[in-house]
Design a protein around this motif. Structure first.
Motif, PDB file in Angstrom:
ATOM      1  N   ASP A  71      27.467 -36.522 -23.990  1.00 35.49           N
ATOM      2  CA  ASP A  71      27.719 -37.556 -25.008  1.00 35.49           C
ATOM      3  C   ASP A  71      28.207 -36.927 -26.322  1.00 35.49           C
ATOM      4  OD1 ASP A  71      27.784 -40.154 -26.000  1.00 35.49           O
ATOM      5  OD2 ASP A  71      25.732 -40.041 -26.768  1.00 35.49           O
ATOM      6  N   ILE A  72      27.582 -35.833 -26.722  1.00 35.89           N
ATOM      7  CA  ILE A  72      27.980 -35.131 -27.956  1.00 35.89           C
ATOM      8  C   ILE A  72      29.430 -34.658 -27.867  1.00 35.89           C
ATOM      9  CG2 ILE A  72      27.607 -33.034 -29.332  1.00 35.89           C
ATOM     10  CD1 ILE A  72      24.603 -33.319 -28.634  1.00 35.89           C
ATOM     11  N   ILE A  73      29.797 -34.074 -26.750  1.00 37.64           N
ATOM     12  CA  ILE A  73      31.146 -33.534 -26.601  1.00 37.64           C
ATOM     13  C   ILE A  73      32.182 -34.641 -26.449  1.00 37.64           C
ATOM     14  CG2 ILE A  73      32.639 -32.064 -25.183  1.00 37.64           C
ATOM     15  CD1 ILE A  73      30.464 -30.586 -26.810  1.00 37.64           C
ATOM     16  N   SER A  74      31.895 -35.607 -25.597  1.00 32.06           N
ATOM     17  CA  SER A  74      32.904 -36.653 -25.326  1.00 32.06           C
ATOM     18  C   SER A  74      33.125 -37.576 -26.525  1.00 32.06           C
ATOM     19  CB  SER A  74      32.494 -37.477 -24.100  1.00 32.06           C
ATOM     20  OG  SER A  74      31.241 -38.118 -24.309  1.00 32.06           O
ATOM     21  N   HIS A  75      32.074 -37.797 -27.336  1.00 34.68           N
ATOM     22  CA  HIS A  75      32.213 -38.695 -28.491  1.00 34.68           C
ATOM     23  C   HIS A  75      32.268 -37.940 -29.823  1.00 34.68           C
ATOM     24  CE1 HIS A  75      30.593 -41.524 -25.409  1.00 34.68           C
ATOM     25  NE2 HIS A  75      31.479 -42.332 -25.972  1.00 34.68           N
ATOM     26  N   ARG A  76      32.377 -36.637 -29.742  1.00 32.94           N
ATOM     27  CA  ARG A  76      32.531 -35.780 -30.924  1.00 32.94           C
ATOM     28  C   ARG A  76      31.431 -36.026 -31.958  1.00 32.94           C
ATOM     29  NH1 ARG A  76      37.237 -33.169 -30.635  1.00 32.94           N
ATOM     30  NH2 ARG A  76      37.165 -32.552 -32.833  1.00 32.94           N
ATOM     31  N   HIS A  77      30.200 -36.114 -31.482  1.00 35.38           N
ATOM     32  CA  HIS A  77      29.067 -36.291 -32.387  1.00 35.38           C
ATOM     33  C   HIS A  77      28.725 -34.967 -33.070  1.00 35.38           C
ATOM     34  CE1 HIS A  77      28.033 -40.383 -31.445  1.00 35.38           C
ATOM     35  NE2 HIS A  77      27.951 -40.131 -30.144  1.00 35.38           N
ATOM     36  N   ASN A  78      28.230 -35.051 -34.279  1.00 32.26           N
ATOM     37  CA  ASN A  78      27.677 -33.899 -34.974  1.00 32.26           C
ATOM     38  C   ASN A  78      26.351 -33.540 -34.283  1.00 32.26           C
ATOM     39  OD1 ASN A  78      25.831 -32.568 -36.850  1.00 32.26           O
ATOM     40  ND2 ASN A  78      27.339 -32.951 -38.441  1.00 32.26           N
ATOM     41  N   PRO A  79      26.225 -32.322 -33.705  1.00 32.54           N
ATOM     42  CA  PRO A  79      25.009 -31.983 -32.946  1.00 32.54           C
ATOM     43  C   PRO A  79      23.724 -32.102 -33.768  1.00 32.54           C
ATOM     44  CG  PRO A  79      26.723 -30.355 -32.563  1.00 32.54           C
ATOM     45  CD  PRO A  79      27.211 -31.228 -33.676  1.00 32.54           C
ATOM     46  N   PHE A  80      23.786 -31.689 -35.036  1.00 32.09           N
ATOM     47  CA  PHE A  80      22.612 -31.754 -35.898  1.00 32.09           C
ATOM     48  C   PHE A  80      22.174 -33.208 -36.104  1.00 32.09           C
ATOM     49  CE2 PHE A  80      21.142 -32.201 -40.392  1.00 32.09           C
ATOM     50  CZ  PHE A  80      19.927 -31.561 -40.264  1.00 32.09           C
ATOM     51  N   LYS A  81      23.129 -34.068 -36.449  1.00 30.72           N
ATOM     52  CA  LYS A  81      22.791 -35.473 -36.667  1.00 30.72           C
ATOM     53  C   LYS A  81      22.359 -36.136 -35.360  1.00 30.72           C
ATOM     54  CE  LYS A  81      25.630 -36.283 -40.773  1.00 30.72           C
ATOM     55  NZ  LYS A  81      26.645 -37.151 -41.408  1.00 30.72           N
ATOM     56  N   TYR A  82      22.936 -35.689 -34.264  1.00 30.54           N
ATOM     57  CA  TYR A  82      22.546 -36.240 -32.964  1.00 30.54           C
ATOM     58  C   TYR A  82      21.079 -35.928 -32.674  1.00 30.54           C
ATOM     59  CZ  TYR A  82      23.374 -37.845 -28.155  1.00 30.54           C
ATOM     60  OH  TYR A  82      23.344 -38.551 -26.971  1.00 30.54           O
ATOM     61  N   TYR A  83      20.679 -34.707 -33.033  1.00 33.17           N
ATOM     62  CA  TYR A  83      19.278 -34.332 -32.808  1.00 33.17           C
ATOM     63  C   TYR A  83      18.350 -35.120 -33.736  1.00 33.17           C
ATOM     64  CZ  TYR A  83      15.056 -31.668 -31.974  1.00 33.17           C
ATOM     65  OH  TYR A  83      13.765 -31.322 -31.632  1.00 33.17           O
ATOM     66  N   VAL A  84      18.771 -35.273 -34.997  1.00 28.41           N
ATOM     67  CA  VAL A  84      17.983 -36.081 -35.933  1.00 28.41           C
ATOM     68  C   VAL A  84      17.828 -37.504 -35.388  1.00 28.41           C
ATOM     69  CG1 VAL A  84      17.975 -37.129 -38.233  1.00 28.41           C
ATOM     70  CG2 VAL A  84      18.585 -34.719 -37.974  1.00 28.41           C
ATOM     71  N   ALA A  85      18.936 -38.077 -34.917  1.00 28.45           N
ATOM     72  CA  ALA A  85      18.894 -39.434 -34.362  1.00 28.45           C
ATOM     73  C   ALA A  85      17.966 -39.497 -33.147  1.00 28.45           C
ATOM     74  CB  ALA A  85      20.298 -39.878 -33.973  1.00 28.45           C
ATOM     75  N   LYS A  86      18.017 -38.451 -32.334  1.00 24.00           N
ATOM     76  CA  LYS A  86      17.149 -38.389 -31.145  1.00 24.00           C
ATOM     77  C   LYS A  86      15.678 -38.444 -31.552  1.00 24.00           C
ATOM     78  CE  LYS A  86      16.040 -35.313 -27.250  1.00 24.00           C
ATOM     79  NZ  LYS A  86      16.408 -34.068 -26.534  1.00 24.00           N
ATOM     80  N   LYS A  87      15.308 -37.683 -32.582  1.00 27.13           N
ATOM     81  CA  LYS A  87      13.921 -37.674 -33.045  1.00 27.13           C
ATOM     82  C   LYS A  87      13.538 -39.021 -33.663  1.00 27.13           C
ATOM     83  CE  LYS A  87      11.646 -34.637 -32.690  1.00 27.13           C
ATOM     84  NZ  LYS A  87      10.836 -34.240 -31.510  1.00 27.13           N
ATOM     85  N   LEU A  88      14.478 -39.628 -34.369  1.00 28.85           N
ATOM     86  CA  LEU A  88      14.188 -40.906 -35.022  1.00 28.85           C
ATOM     87  C   LEU A  88      13.984 -42.024 -34.002  1.00 28.85           C
ATOM     88  CD1 LEU A  88      16.787 -40.688 -37.922  1.00 28.85           C
ATOM     89  CD2 LEU A  88      14.311 -40.572 -38.164  1.00 28.85           C
ATOM     90  N   LYS A  89      14.664 -41.923 -32.863  1.00 25.75           N
ATOM     91  CA  LYS A  89      14.498 -42.941 -31.822  1.00 25.75           C
ATOM     92  C   LYS A  89      13.092 -42.916 -31.230  1.00 25.75           C
ATOM     93  CE  LYS A  89      19.387 -43.098 -30.531  1.00 25.75           C
ATOM     94  NZ  LYS A  89      20.407 -42.713 -29.521  1.00 25.75           N
ATOM     95  N   GLU A  90      12.386 -41.824 -31.444  1.00 27.35           N
ATOM     96  CA  GLU A  90      11.011 -41.713 -30.946  1.00 27.35           C
ATOM     97  C   GLU A  90      10.019 -42.466 -31.838  1.00 27.35           C
ATOM     98  OE1 GLU A  90      10.239 -37.548 -30.759  1.00 27.35           O
ATOM     99  OE2 GLU A  90      11.758 -37.146 -29.218  1.00 27.35           O
ATOM    100  N   ILE A  91      10.476 -42.875 -33.027  1.00 24.05           N
ATOM    101  CA  ILE A  91       9.590 -43.569 -33.965  1.00 24.05           C
ATOM    102  C   ILE A  91       9.435 -45.020 -33.539  1.00 24.05           C
ATOM    103  CG2 ILE A  91       9.296 -44.300 -36.365  1.00 24.05           C
ATOM    104  CD1 ILE A  91      11.011 -41.878 -37.175  1.00 24.05           C
ATOM    105  N   VAL A  92       8.212 -45.435 -33.295  1.00 19.67           N
ATOM    106  CA  VAL A  92       7.914 -46.816 -32.886  1.00 19.67           C
ATOM    107  C   VAL A  92       6.710 -47.320 -33.686  1.00 19.67           C
ATOM    108  CG1 VAL A  92       8.852 -46.574 -30.549  1.00 19.67           C
ATOM    109  CG2 VAL A  92       6.444 -46.013 -30.982  1.00 19.67           C
ATOM    110  N   LEU A  93       6.590 -48.627 -33.764  1.00 22.06           N
ATOM    111  CA  LEU A  93       5.435 -49.220 -34.446  1.00 22.06           C
ATOM    112  C   LEU A  93       4.151 -48.770 -33.760  1.00 22.06           C
ATOM    113  CD1 LEU A  93       6.855 -52.818 -34.959  1.00 22.06           C
ATOM    114  CD2 LEU A  93       6.406 -51.126 -36.751  1.00 22.06           C
ATOM    115  N   ASP A  94       3.134 -48.445 -34.553  1.00 23.41           N
ATOM    116  CA  ASP A  94       1.896 -47.871 -34.021  1.00 23.41           C
ATOM    117  C   ASP A  94       0.711 -48.781 -34.355  1.00 23.41           C
ATOM    118  OD1 ASP A  94      -0.262 -46.369 -33.272  1.00 23.41           O
ATOM    119  OD2 ASP A  94       0.342 -44.547 -34.324  1.00 23.41           O
ATOM    120  N   PRO A  95       0.249 -49.570 -33.383  1.00 23.44           N
ATOM    121  CA  PRO A  95      -0.869 -50.500 -33.626  1.00 23.44           C
ATOM    122  C   PRO A  95      -2.172 -49.819 -34.013  1.00 23.44           C
ATOM    123  CG  PRO A  95       0.295 -51.039 -31.585  1.00 23.44           C
ATOM    124  CD  PRO A  95       0.789 -49.703 -32.020  1.00 23.44           C
ATOM    125  N   SER A  96      -2.294 -48.516 -33.794  1.00 17.89           N
ATOM    126  CA  SER A  96      -3.539 -47.826 -34.119  1.00 17.89           C
ATOM    127  C   SER A  96      -3.651 -47.486 -35.605  1.00 17.89           C
ATOM    128  CB  SER A  96      -3.646 -46.533 -33.299  1.00 17.89           C
ATOM    129  OG  SER A  96      -2.684 -45.570 -33.723  1.00 17.89           O
TER     130      SER A  96
END
Length: 540
Positions: free
Chosen positions: A119-144
């Motif tokens: 995906d990074i290569i075919s869509h010419r994503h910035n690898p650093f920002k792609y990794y940041v986005a990957k980590k941010l997608k892990e953030i979810v609402l936490d009922p605890s």
């Protein structure tokens, strides 16, 4: 919660005459999803790049950046420092991350899956920002989390917000405001119709589009270059709607820059009028709750904000129910879309048209809705639009229903009959309608070139306002030379109209359009808007 604070919250929110906007920062994601802060996020990536280095090495790099910033900005407050340091720190880490990604044999497979690398290569994503986005997608609402239960009241009253503006990248807001439409990037707000409702504007980008994320030093420089245009757009929202800020500190440079731009665009009288429109909700972190009014000063200008420091936000969210708007979001959006599909169409089948509803002759008892044959409605509607309504649309693009041949053939004709010398801003409309310029009646007063007498300085202008031997290429320079003197500014804008940027002229005119200054010098501003119409839309 103290009864005094409760009453202040309830009285403030129940007094809203328009639906408020919610302006959201990182603090909301931290409160309800345990999201990482800037420092934590960048350190996690630093550890991946340099597994053998220590926390001390990271802090040393950060401290060096902060010391360099202190030398550059000598008056910078400690709480403001991080807002300058973090983008530089991100740029340093980004450079090393991308270098490893493209040069190391196994780094890419260490941090990404094969699918992600493709995906990074075919869509010419910035690898650093792609990794940041990957980590941010892990953030979810936490009922605890201890404050999570507050959210039920925000969800229940989400239809009490006209829209949401955020600098957050994660998807927490989309999960709270599930029926809102999401628009990503600074341009999404610049191009948006301010009449639309129930939209989330992610002005710093979103994890769903990694390249959109405003993260490094260059990103912020590009963002700041467009800040005047963004501020002009926000000005309409800030003047017409209350704003509730959650998740920001008062030292947040992003917010202070926006406030500064907006404060400089408004008169003291206007700032006084909207002084109760800005509400900051700040966490008390277990300390005593409080309410107070804070003045933020920017040179000669200042903005008053209402500051609530709270441990529990539930009562704020519950008080939103006091706002008189009970239509469900999906129904309101469906109704809006039905109307907009008709009204905003540039084609002849428009079924809904508005007359001069801003006329002082129309009150609640005289305003009416008419349903009938389209031919009848069309003939009625375009008899009533005023020149100032049209000029507003030329500047703000907020009346799409004016894109209709009837405007040229009927409305402009009526204006020509009643006020023959008025310059008619025809170019936007003939451009949008592909209407031939040759078909415009010869008795219409329109600009036909930069030498047109109506947009050239008058003899009085030349004698009193234009200094011989002076040349201007920027309105900013004209304003700097002649501060607080609209006639001198207007004279020099006309004199050097060809030199001046169209975008700059747009910002200048938007700054004054809703002010007393516009009403005082209406004739001058009307001509300048006609000039803007010519510069922006006339055939080249």
């Amino acid at each position: 919660m103290d009864s005094y604070i409760k009453s202040q919250i309830e009285n403030t929110i129940s007094s809203f005459q328009q639906l408020p906007y919610l302006f959201v920062g990182t603090g909301l994601s931290i409160r309800y999803a345990n999201a990482p802060g800037w420092n934590e996020l960048l350190y996690d990536i630093w550890e991946i790049i340099y597994p053998d280095k220590t926390v001390r090495d990271f802090e040393k790099l950060k401290q060096k950046i902060e010391m360099d910033i202190n030398l550059k900005f000598v008056d910078l407050k400690p709480e403001e420092q991080k807002y300058y340091a973090n983008p530089i720190l991100a740029s340093n880490i980004e450079k090393d991350f991308c270098s490893l990604y493209y040069s190391s044999d196994n780094f890419d497979s260490k941090v990404f899956t094969d699918k992600e690398n493709d995906d990074i290569i075919s869509h010419r994503h910035n690898p650093f920002k792609y990794y940041v986005a990957k980590k941010l997608k892990e953030i979810v609402l936490d009922p605890s989390l201890p404050d999570y239960d507050e959210l039920q009241y925000l969800v229940q009253n989400q239809n009490k917000f006209a829209g949401v503006i955020t600098t957050n990248y994660d998807s927490i807001l989309e999960n709270i405001f599930k029926d809102f439409t999401v628009l990503v990037g600074q341009d999404s707000l610049l191009l948006a119709n301010t009449l639309n409702i129930f939209e989330i504007f992610k002005i710093h980008g979103c994890s769903t589009n990694p390249n959109s994320i405003i993260l490094n030093e260059m990103d912020y420089e590009n963002f700041d270059r467009k800040l005047k245009y963004l501020s002009a757009k926000l000005l309409t929202i800030f003047v017409e709607h209350p704003i509730i800020f959650i998740g920001y500190g008062l030292g947040d440079v992003n917010i202070r820059k926006l406030f500064q731009e907006i404060a400089e665009c408004l008169t003291a009288k206007q700032l006084e009028k909207i002084k109760d429109n800005f509400i900051f909700i700040l966490p008390a972190f277990g300390a005593k709750e409080s309410f107070g009014k804070r003045e933020i000063v920017f040179g000669k200008h200042s903005i008053i904000i209402n500051e609530f420091v709270l441990n529990d936000y539930s009562f704020v969210y519950q008080s939103l129910s006091k706002i008189q708007s009970s239509m469900p979001i999906k129904l309101a959006r469906k109704l809006q879309n039905m109307v907009c599909n008709y009204v905003y169409s540039a084609e002849a089948q428009n079924n809904i048209l508005f007359g001069d509803i801003d006329s002082p002759d129309i009150d609640d008892n005289k305003a009416a809705v008419y349903f009938g044959k389209i031919d009848t409605v069309t003939q009625m509607g375009f008899s009533y639009f005023s020149i100032d309504e049209i000029l507003e649309d030329v500047l703000f693009n907020n009346k799409p229903y004016l894109i209709n041949p009837q405007l040229i053939e009927k409305t402009f004709k009526n204006i020509r009959i009643s006020a023959g010398s008025t310059l008619l801003p025809i170019y936007k409309y003939i451009n949008k309608l592909n209407y031939p310029l040759s078909s415009i009646p010869s008795n219409y007063n329109i600009i036909d070139g930069y030498d047109d007498a109506d947009i050239r300085p008058t003899s009085t202008d030349i004698k009193n306002y234009i200094k011989k031997g002076t040349t201007f290429h920027s309105i900013y320079d004209i304003e700097a030379r002649y501060p607080d003197h609209i006639p001198k500014q207007a004279a020099n804008i006309k004199q050097f109209a060809q030199n001046i940027s169209t975008d700059e002229l747009e910002v200048y005119l938007k700054k004054y359009f809703y002010t007393d200054m516009y009403r005082k010098y209406k004739s001058l501003f009307r001509k300048l808007i006609a000039l803007y119409d010519y510069k922006r839309y006339a055939p080249k």
